[in-house]
Design a protein around this motif. Structure first.
Motif, PDB file in Angstrom:
ATOM      1  N   TYR A   1       5.659   5.967 -12.300  1.00 34.43           N
ATOM      2  CA  TYR A   1       5.812   5.261 -11.035  1.00 34.43           C
ATOM      3  C   TYR A   1       7.241   5.369 -10.508  1.00 34.43           C
TER       4      TYR A   1
ATOM      5  N   LYS B   1       0.832  -1.211   0.000  1.00 31.79           N
ATOM      6  CA  LYS B   1       0.000   0.000   0.000  1.00 31.79           C
ATOM      7  C   LYS B   1       0.860   1.251   0.000  1.00 31.79           C
TER       8      LYS B   1
ATOM      9  N   ARG C   1       3.186  10.536  -3.871  1.00 30.82           N
ATOM     10  CA  ARG C   1       2.085   9.645  -4.235  1.00 30.82           C
ATOM     11  C   ARG C   1       1.827   9.773  -5.738  1.00 30.82           C
TER      12      ARG C   1
ATOM     13  N   GLU D   1       2.289   1.744  -3.382  1.00 39.72           N
ATOM     14  CA  GLU D   1       1.286   1.843  -4.452  1.00 39.72           C
ATOM     15  C   GLU D   1       1.486   0.790  -5.543  1.00 39.72           C
TER      16      GLU D   1
END
Length: 305
Positions: A271, A228, A280, A231
């Motif tokens: 990413y 988490k 994020r 991500e």
């Protein structure tokens, strides 16, 4: 590097004379342009960013020397050590000496770091990573340059422009600046590898053989939380060299990146960029008015703060 006896010495007598007393706008602009390159080199090769920047400023006259403008050579490195690439010719200790020519400044910065991997500079890497004075004096002692005041000039540049604020210690901690939002949290104890701080968030650097399960076990955190925080999913392999965060990433990059843009390099993804800065992924897209259909292209600029 001995080329500074010609260009940098003359340039220093005019430009540095004023910049040492007060900050010079040309130097400040150079620092803004290349500080991220120096930080990247520090994280890859463990050379203080302050030293890399100070050397580049002094050797290249803040990017204005012949070698910097015509050969992208920001450190005055000569042909040698098996160099088979292009070069330019300039007079230095002897007439018509050959200096390395690079495709871009980033290539020059990388080659400078590799140049310092020679055995003659090995002892420098045993110094405290934030001991910029030790590094400056060590470079002179190891024969990097012939200018008698070389170390003092580096130290003066670093202190005038507070370049040591970009340096990190062996655990990724950077010197805290006043009015900074840099807020280190508690350090994970008994980790098998250094626990770094990126954007004020604890993380470790992935190495060969790492999996999400093995990292979760090593860092004593649930795999669900680890996935988490980063991500991702269990099906996504852990890339070697990637920052693996142990807490939730921030909405924007560290304050040191204020007003800066990230120039996308070949092979980078949204990413990988979000992992590098500790942002994020959703916020990185929003900041740049992009959506999930956007495919990064080398040369594009992204806002990170």
């Amino acid at each position: 590097m001995r080329y500074l006896r010609i260009f940098a010495f003359i340039c220093s007598m005019t430009v540095l004379a004023t910049s040492f007393a007060q900050r010079n706008s040309t130097y400040q602009q150079y620092i803004e342009n290349y500080k991220q390159a120096a930080i990247d080199q520090m994280r890859r090769h463990h050379i203080p960013a302050s030293i890399t920047l100070a050397q580049a400023l002094l050797e290249s006259g803040a990017g204005r020397s012949y070698l910097a403008t015509q050969a992208n050579n920001h450190f005055g490195i000569k042909v040698g050590m098996g160099w088979t690439g292009p070069y330019v010719t300039r007079d230095d200790d002897r007439k018509g000496e050959h200096f390395r020519k690079y495709k871009n400044a980033e290539e020059s910065y990388e080659d400078h770091s590799l140049f310092l991997q020679q055995p003659r500079y090995k002892r420098l890497f045993s110094l405290d990573p934030q001991d910029y004075k030790g590094w400056a004096r060590g470079l002179k002692a190891c024969g990097y340059a012939t200018l008698p005041t070389y170390a003092e000039r580096l130290i003066t540049i670093i202190e005038t422009y507070e370049l040591n604020d970009y340096d990190e210690d062996r655990f990724g901690f950077r010197k805290k600046k006043k009015n900074s939002d840099y807020t280190p949290g508690p350090v994970v104890k008994k980790a098998k590898r250094p626990v770094n701080l990126v954007n004020g968030i604890q993380c470790v650097v992935a190495t060969s053989g790492d999996t999400w399960e093995s990292l979760a076990k090593e860092m004593k955190i649930s795999k669900k939380k680890l996935l988490k925080f980063n991500e991702t999913s269990e099906d996504y392999p852990v890339p070697v060299g990637m920052n693996v965060f142990l807490a939730k990433k921030a909405k924007k990059a560290d304050s040191m990146y204020k007003g800066q843009w990230h120039k996308i390099r070949s092979g980078e993804s949204m990413y990988s960029i979000s992992q590098f800065y500790g942002i994020r992924l959703e916020n990185l897209y929003k900041m740049n008015f992009k959506d999930a259909t956007y495919i990064p292209v080398a040369g594009d600029l992204l806002k990170v703060r």
